[in-house]
Every structure is written in structure tokens, then in C-alpha cells.
Write a protein that holds these residues in place. Structure first.
Motif, PDB file in Angstrom:
ATOM      1  N   THR A  33       0.857  -1.178   0.000  1.00 62.25           N
ATOM      2  CA  THR A  33       0.000   0.000   0.000  1.00 62.25           C
ATOM      3  C   THR A  33       0.890   1.223   0.000  1.00 62.25           C
ATOM      4  OG1 THR A  33      -1.707  -1.172   1.192  1.00 62.25           O
ATOM      5  CG2 THR A  33      -1.803   1.221   1.248  1.00 62.25           C
ATOM      6  N   PHE A  34       0.615   2.136  -0.901  1.00 65.29           N
ATOM      7  CA  PHE A  34       1.443   3.324  -0.998  1.00 65.29           C
ATOM      8  C   PHE A  34       0.587   4.568  -0.913  1.00 65.29           C
ATOM      9  CE2 PHE A  34       0.310   1.956  -5.245  1.00 65.29           C
ATOM     10  CZ  PHE A  34      -0.117   3.110  -5.856  1.00 65.29           C
ATOM     11  N   ASN A  35       1.224   5.663  -0.591  1.00 62.64           N
ATOM     12  CA  ASN A  35       0.608   6.977  -0.567  1.00 62.64           C
ATOM     13  C   ASN A  35       1.204   7.770  -1.718  1.00 62.64           C
ATOM     14  OD1 ASN A  35      -0.851   6.425   1.844  1.00 62.64           O
ATOM     15  ND2 ASN A  35       1.025   6.740   2.987  1.00 62.64           N
ATOM     16  N   CYS A  36       0.676   8.966  -1.934  1.00 56.94           N
ATOM     17  CA  CYS A  36       1.134   9.793  -3.042  1.00 56.94           C
ATOM     18  C   CYS A  36       1.546  11.174  -2.541  1.00 56.94           C
ATOM     19  CB  CYS A  36       0.010   9.952  -4.069  1.00 56.94           C
ATOM     20  SG  CYS A  36      -0.556   8.387  -4.751  1.00 56.94           S
ATOM     21  N   ALA A  37       2.443  11.794  -3.277  1.00 58.77           N
ATOM     22  CA  ALA A  37       2.896  13.146  -2.944  1.00 58.77           C
ATOM     23  C   ALA A  37       3.295  13.857  -4.230  1.00 58.77           C
ATOM     24  CB  ALA A  37       4.073  13.099  -1.989  1.00 58.77           C
ATOM     25  N   ASN A  38       3.374  15.161  -4.135  1.00 56.65           N
ATOM     26  CA  ASN A  38       3.890  15.991  -5.222  1.00 56.65           C
ATOM     27  C   ASN A  38       5.022  16.824  -4.653  1.00 56.65           C
ATOM     28  OD1 ASN A  38       0.699  15.902  -5.601  1.00 56.65           O
ATOM     29  ND2 ASN A  38       1.698  15.791  -7.575  1.00 56.65           N
ATOM     30  N   LEU A  39       6.073  16.958  -5.409  1.00 53.47           N
ATOM     31  CA  LEU A  39       7.234  17.731  -4.988  1.00 53.47           C
ATOM     32  C   LEU A  39       7.573  18.714  -6.100  1.00 53.47           C
ATOM     33  CD1 LEU A  39       9.482  18.050  -2.838  1.00 53.47           C
ATOM     34  CD2 LEU A  39      10.794  16.367  -4.142  1.00 53.47           C
ATOM     35  N   THR A  40       7.647  19.988  -5.762  1.00 62.84           N
ATOM     36  CA  THR A  40       8.012  21.008  -6.738  1.00 62.84           C
ATOM     37  C   THR A  40       9.506  21.272  -6.616  1.00 62.84           C
ATOM     38  OG1 THR A  40       5.826  22.001  -6.583  1.00 62.84           O
ATOM     39  CG2 THR A  40       7.558  23.353  -7.542  1.00 62.84           C
TER      40      THR A  40
END
Length: 105
Positions: A33-40
Motif C-alpha cells: 500500500t502506498f501513498n502519493c505526494a507531489n514535490l516542486t
């Protein structure tokens, strides 16, 4: 449903629809199970006026508390995607680097 853990300075959020989609499309049954993220990130660290790029990331939390920090894994490559690889290989990665590390890819 519990909130996703924030890994160091990269806040990860639950993304159950993407978990289900990747499992179905790639016919993966043993998926972490994974989570998500955004990185600028900047295109040019030396030029503060340069454009930025937003990178989508997978986050797999440490399975052995307490977390010791983040291990960044660059999966995929020319002509390939890391989308199906990282969630599937997270268990193996934890075996190699240690279960006390959060994985970001």
C-alpha cells in the motif's frame, strides 16, 4: 481510514484509487500500500528565477517503527515506467535497506 504519515518534509496523502488502478492494470496482487505526494523542484538550483517542475511521487511508509528517514529510489527509466515497479518492489526494497526507512519514488 487513518491519515497518511508525512515523510520528513514531503507530505504524503492517501491515494486508494491509484493503488487499486495500478493493482488492476498491471495485475499485481502482492502490492505494498502506498501513498502519493507531489514535490516542486527548480529546473536550475542556481537560478532562482528559473521555472519549476512538479514531480509525482509514491510513498511507502516504514514497516518497522520508528522511521529513520527517507530513502529515495529512482525506478523506471528510458522507455519504462516506475509506476508498476515501485509499489510491487517496496517489500524487497525494505528487505535491502531496512524496514525502518520510508521509501519515496
Amino acid at each position: 481510514m487513518a491519515a497518511a504519515k508525512a515523510s520528513a518534509s514531503i507530505p504524503c496523502a492517501l491515494c486508494p484509487d491509484l493503488n487499486a488502478f495500478i493493482g488492476t492494470v498491471f495485475r499485481i496482487t502482492d502490492i505494498a500500500t502506498f501513498n502519493c505526494a507531489n514535490l516542486t523542484v527548480p529546473f536550475d538550483h542556481n537560478n532562482k528565477a528559473a521555472d519549476t517542475l512538479e514531480i509525482d511521487l509514491f510513498c511507502v511508509n516504514a514497516t518497522q517503527p520508528p522511521s529513520q528517514g527517507i530513502v529515495m529510489i529512482n525506478s523506471g527509466g528510458p522507455g519504462g515506467t516506475g509506476s508498476e515497479n515501485r509499489p510491487l518492489l517496496a517489500k524487497r526494497a525494505h528487505d535491502v535497506v531496512g524496514a525502518q526507512w520510508d521509501l519515496i519514488s
